[in-house]
Scaffold this active site. Structure first.
Site, mmCIF file in Angstrom:
data_model
loop_
_atom_site.group_PDB
_atom_site.id
_atom_site.type_symbol
_atom_site.label_atom_id
_atom_site.label_comp_id
_atom_site.label_asym_id
_atom_site.label_seq_id
_atom_site.Cartn_x
_atom_site.Cartn_y
_atom_site.Cartn_z
ATOM 1 N N GLU A 178 0.780 -1.098 -0.194
ATOM 2 C CA GLU A 178 0.014 0.033 0.023
ATOM 3 C C GLU A 178 0.820 1.207 0.074
ATOM 4 O O GLU A 178 1.500 1.573 1.001
ATOM 5 C CB GLU A 178 -0.998 -0.055 1.126
ATOM 6 C CG GLU A 178 -1.916 -1.101 1.363
ATOM 7 C CD GLU A 178 -2.951 -1.187 0.467
ATOM 8 O OE1 GLU A 178 -3.289 -0.047 -0.163
ATOM 9 O OE2 GLU A 178 -3.780 -2.096 0.198
ATOM 10 N N CYS A 200 -2.211 8.926 2.272
ATOM 11 C CA CYS A 200 -2.186 8.613 0.902
ATOM 12 C C CYS A 200 -3.379 8.765 -0.206
ATOM 13 O O CYS A 200 -3.216 8.699 -1.227
ATOM 14 C CB CYS A 200 -1.919 7.012 0.957
ATOM 15 S SG CYS A 200 -3.094 6.177 1.825
#
Ligand code: NAD
Length: 501
Positions: free
Chosen positions: A269, A303
């Site tokens: 990720e 993010c």
């Protein structure tokens, strides 16, 4: 923008007693212990720069001991009934929920986010425990007849084996539960290495997992001042079967290369560069509200943070004016203060990086409609900032800003918006605002992002598959996909049962 006084609304005694209850050692085989060389590192409050706690700093030998424990526990843990693992996760959900105020305050202290946001992260992070508690007992295999009609096919899922879980500093609880919960559900044992900037929440969470009944050795935690000193030896140890990493793309690439040596399963990720696209038919007030959420959650240190605002040229001026007014009204301060909407950035380096991107954009012709500078005083605060007229080749549109800064640029057609959105090596989150549902679907089909929000500024949910394409990563966390990251598929071919009749 206003700034609150740094005086905390939470009493210093409450902060001190909570900090004193956080385990400071390494968790290996169910026991908290010192580092083998006695080493330690400090954890700081980014709002003041003061030391909050001193933790044991794991060495390579400690990491190996943690893997010894995970390896020894693996076979027995894999054989536990799914219902047993499910109920441990459910108890963990209940305990995290009971301890929500403790978790929230710890995150605010070590990471800086306002308490209200930290409470939101507790709800979000705990949900992975509940979701995977429910998924544990529904990891179906299959049984079928081969197409020619004679033999049988049996497919079952097995835990992948001992995992290394590496988490970043920005969501100290949720990034841990998003990995630990599916690993527990699948029957894997783990070595968790939290970020050294925000390890206290993970320590407290690990103790909570023990309190929920997780057996010794299943979850081991090795905070360390040397990340590569932990990951290097573990990735080359043949007993490790998987690495799951959340963090920056450059570190992720390095871990993928290291994982290749033993052909490890990897879940990555990584970074994002989310476009927030406002079409000319959008509800502009809803778009501004969504923009605030997509940009300012976690001070922009996410993010999924909207990193580029692509606005149709006919509505850009109005959108920018309303957006800048909302940003200018935010109050900056220590996260424990009830008026605070924007906390500090994680450290001085992060603040300098944000300011360098803003300065370069302004030098290239962008205009700071609001903000544009660091805030004086202790802590690492940056003014909520909206930049207009940002040239398309400005670095700020190509790099993760990781701060409360919104660059706005314009487009003239749907094709143009799609081209600009896809002009990035990242492909994590994206946000589309339009009243035309067919347009939303058309654009979603053409943009290269793992996640798309339709008229929504916050899309993360434990029940949804979270993850990116391109250099934003590999694999998914959450949803029914999340548990598959921790299982391996075994096929058993069964000879024709009628053959011996
Ligand atoms: P980072 O890559 O610097 O660190 C992440 C983790 O990796 C930390 O635990 C760190 O100690 C460890 N690490 C650093 N160098 C390492 C090495 N050489 N070997 C092994 N481990 C190492 O990232 P960060 O600054 O903590 O987090 C911010 C980044 O994380 C941003 O790029 C953000 O987009 C990304 N992120 C992604 C997601 C997602 O789900 N895609 C979620 C949150 C954050």
């Amino acid at each position: 923008m206003t700034t609150t006084a740094l005086s905390p609304a939470v009493s210093p005694e409450r902060e001190a007693s909570l900090l004193a209850s956080v385990p400071t050692g390494l968790l290996i085989n169910g026991e908290w212990r010192d580092a083998s060389d006695g080493g330690t590192f400090d954890v700081h409050d980014p709002a003041t720069g003061e030391v909050l706690a001193t933790l044991a700093s794991a060495t390579s030998a400690d990491a190996a001991a943690a893997l010894d424990a995970a390896d020894a526990a693996q076979a027995g843990w894999a054989r536990t009934a799914p219902r047993v693992r499910s109920e441990i996760l459910r108890r963990a959900f209940d305990l995290v929920t009971e301890r929500a105020e403790d978790f929230a305050l710890l995150m605010t202290l070590e990471m800086g986010k306002p308490l209200a946001e930290a409470r939101g992260e507790v709800t979000y992070g705990a949900e992975f425990l509940r979701w995977f508690s429910e998924e544990t007992v529904r990891d179906y295999g299959r049984y079928l007849t081969t197409p020619e009609g004679k033999n049988k096919i049996l497919v079952q899922h097995k835990p992948v084996g001992p995992c290394l879980l590496i988490t970043p500093w920005n969501f100290p609880l949720a990034m841990a539960t998003r990995k630990v919960a599916p690993a527990v559900a699948a029957g894997c044992t783990m070595v968790l290495k939290p970020a050294k900037l925000t390890p206290l929440t993970a320590q407290y969470f690990a103790q909570t997992m023990l309190d929920a009944g997780l057996p010794a050795g299943v979850l081991n935690v090795v905070a360390s001042s040397s990340a590569s000193g932990i990951s290097g030896p573990l990735l080359s140890d043949p007993r490790l079967r998987k690495v799951s990493f959340t963090g920056s793309t450059p570190v992720g690439k390095r871990l993928i290369a290291d994982a290749a040596q033993n052909v490890l399963r990897t879940s990555m990720e990584l970074g994002g560069n989310a476009p927030f696209i406002v079409f000319d038919d959008a509800d502009l007030d809803a778009a501004v509200e969504g923009a605030m959420a997509a940009k300012m959650r976690n001070m922009g240190e996410a993010c999924t943070a909207a990193n580029r605002f692509l606005v149709h040229e006919s509505v850009a001026q109005e959108f920018t004016r309303k957006f800048a007014a909302a940003m200018a009204a935010l109050t900056t301060g220590r996260g424990t203060h009830p008026d605070t909407k924007v906390g500090p950035l994680i450290d001085g380096g992060a603040r300098d990086d944000v300011h360098a991107l803003v300065s370069a954009a302004v030098d290239a012709g962008a205009v700071a409609v609001t903000g544009g500078a660091p805030v004086d005083g202790p802590g690492y605060f940056y003014q909520p900032t909206v930049l207009a007229n940002v040239p398309n080749n400005a670095a700020i549109l190509g790099e993760e800003i990781f701060g409360p800064v919104a660059p706005v640029t314009t487009f003239s057609s749907e094709e143009d918006a799609i081209r600009l959105a896809n002009a990035s090596e990242y492909g994590l989150a994206s946000y589309l605002y339009s009243r035309d549902f067919n347009r939303l679907l058309r654009v979603a089909e053409q943009i290269e992002f793992g996640m798309v929000g339709f008229n929504a500024g916050v899309i993360s949910n434990a029940a949804a598959p979270f993850g990116g394409v391109k250099q934003s990563g590999l694999g998914r966390e959450g949803g029914s996909e999340g548990i598959a990251e921790y299982t391996t598929t075994q096929y058993i071919g069964i000879a024709d049962p009628y053959a011996s009749q």
